[in-house]
Design a protein around this motif. Structure first.
Motif, PDB file in Angstrom:
ATOM      1  N   ASN A   4       0.823  -1.208   0.000  1.00  0.00           N
ATOM      2  CA  ASN A   4       0.000   0.000   0.000  1.00  0.00           C
ATOM      3  C   ASN A   4       0.860   1.263   0.000  1.00  0.00           C
ATOM      4  O   ASN A   4       0.525   2.262  -0.643  1.00  0.00           O
ATOM      5  N   GLN A   5       1.993   1.212   0.710  1.00  0.00           N
ATOM      6  CA  GLN A   5       2.901   2.356   0.732  1.00  0.00           C
ATOM      7  C   GLN A   5       3.478   2.599  -0.663  1.00  0.00           C
ATOM      8  O   GLN A   5       3.524   3.743  -1.141  1.00  0.00           O
ATOM      9  N   ILE A   6       3.917   1.547  -1.331  1.00  0.00           N
ATOM     10  CA  ILE A   6       4.466   1.681  -2.685  1.00  0.00           C
ATOM     11  C   ILE A   6       3.396   2.194  -3.641  1.00  0.00           C
ATOM     12  O   ILE A   6       3.647   3.075  -4.461  1.00  0.00           O
ATOM     13  N   ARG A   7       2.169   1.666  -3.525  1.00  0.00           N
ATOM     14  CA  ARG A   7       1.074   2.102  -4.392  1.00  0.00           C
ATOM     15  C   ARG A   7       0.811   3.604  -4.196  1.00  0.00           C
ATOM     16  O   ARG A   7       0.591   4.331  -5.161  1.00  0.00           O
ATOM     17  N   GLY A   8       0.856   4.063  -2.953  1.00  0.00           N
ATOM     18  CA  GLY A   8       0.650   5.490  -2.687  1.00  0.00           C
ATOM     19  C   GLY A   8       1.781   6.347  -3.224  1.00  0.00           C
ATOM     20  O   GLY A   8       1.542   7.434  -3.765  1.00  0.00           O
ATOM     21  N   LEU A   9       3.022   5.884  -3.090  1.00  0.00           N
ATOM     22  CA  LEU A   9       4.163   6.665  -3.560  1.00  0.00           C
ATOM     23  C   LEU A   9       4.197   6.774  -5.082  1.00  0.00           C
ATOM     24  O   LEU A   9       4.447   7.849  -5.625  1.00  0.00           O
ATOM     25  N   VAL A  10       3.927   5.669  -5.784  1.00  0.00           N
ATOM     26  CA  VAL A  10       3.949   5.751  -7.241  1.00  0.00           C
ATOM     27  C   VAL A  10       2.717   6.498  -7.751  1.00  0.00           C
ATOM     28  O   VAL A  10       2.734   7.039  -8.859  1.00  0.00           O
ATOM     29  N   GLY A  11       1.672   6.550  -6.928  1.00  0.00           N
ATOM     30  CA  GLY A  11       0.493   7.344  -7.294  1.00  0.00           C
ATOM     31  C   GLY A  11       0.817   8.821  -7.376  1.00  0.00           C
ATOM     32  O   GLY A  11       0.182   9.572  -8.141  1.00  0.00           O
ATOM     33  N   ASN A  12       1.823   9.270  -6.618  1.00  0.00           N
ATOM     34  CA  ASN A  12       2.251  10.672  -6.685  1.00  0.00           C
ATOM     35  C   ASN A  12       2.840  11.009  -8.051  1.00  0.00           C
ATOM     36  O   ASN A  12       2.876  12.176  -8.439  1.00  0.00           O
ATOM     37  N   PHE A  13       3.327  10.004  -8.765  1.00  0.00           N
ATOM     38  CA  PHE A  13       3.916  10.213 -10.079  1.00  0.00           C
ATOM     39  C   PHE A  13       2.916   9.894 -11.201  1.00  0.00           C
ATOM     40  O   PHE A  13       3.297   9.814 -12.359  1.00  0.00           O
TER      41      PHE A  13
END
Length: 88
Positions: free
Chosen positions: A70-79
């Motif tokens: 979920n953390q990775i999904r949120g971080l790549v969502g910023n891009f």
């Protein structure tokens, strides 16, 4: 010795007043066994304990993995990258 082992449900264990020690625990067990409506649970087999241990270990491993996903999904969502839900 002719003794029979009984397990008590957690919700039906007698509540000991004061500090816990061997004497208070023994009194609570005697009181619980003298109650007429006391339900007794079966003693778990070794195989049953193994299965429960494996499930507990799996739950401890799945939790952090889901958190990191979920953390990775949120971080790549910023891009602007939309990651699918779930681990595949």
């Amino acid at each position: 010795m002719g003794l029979e082992v009984h397990g008590l449900l957690g919700s039906q264990r007698a509540v000991a007043v004061g500090g816990r020690n061997d004497q208070v625990d023994a009194e609570a067990i005697c009181e619980a066994m003298n109650r007429p409506g006391m339900r007794i649970v079966a003693v778990k087999s070794i195989a049953g304990q193994d299965v429960l241990a494996a499930h507990r270990i799996r739950e401890e491993l799945v939790g952090p993995r889901t958190t990191k996903t979920n953390q990775i999904r949120g971080l790549v969502g910023n891009f602007g990258i939309i990651a699918p839900v779930g681990i595949r």
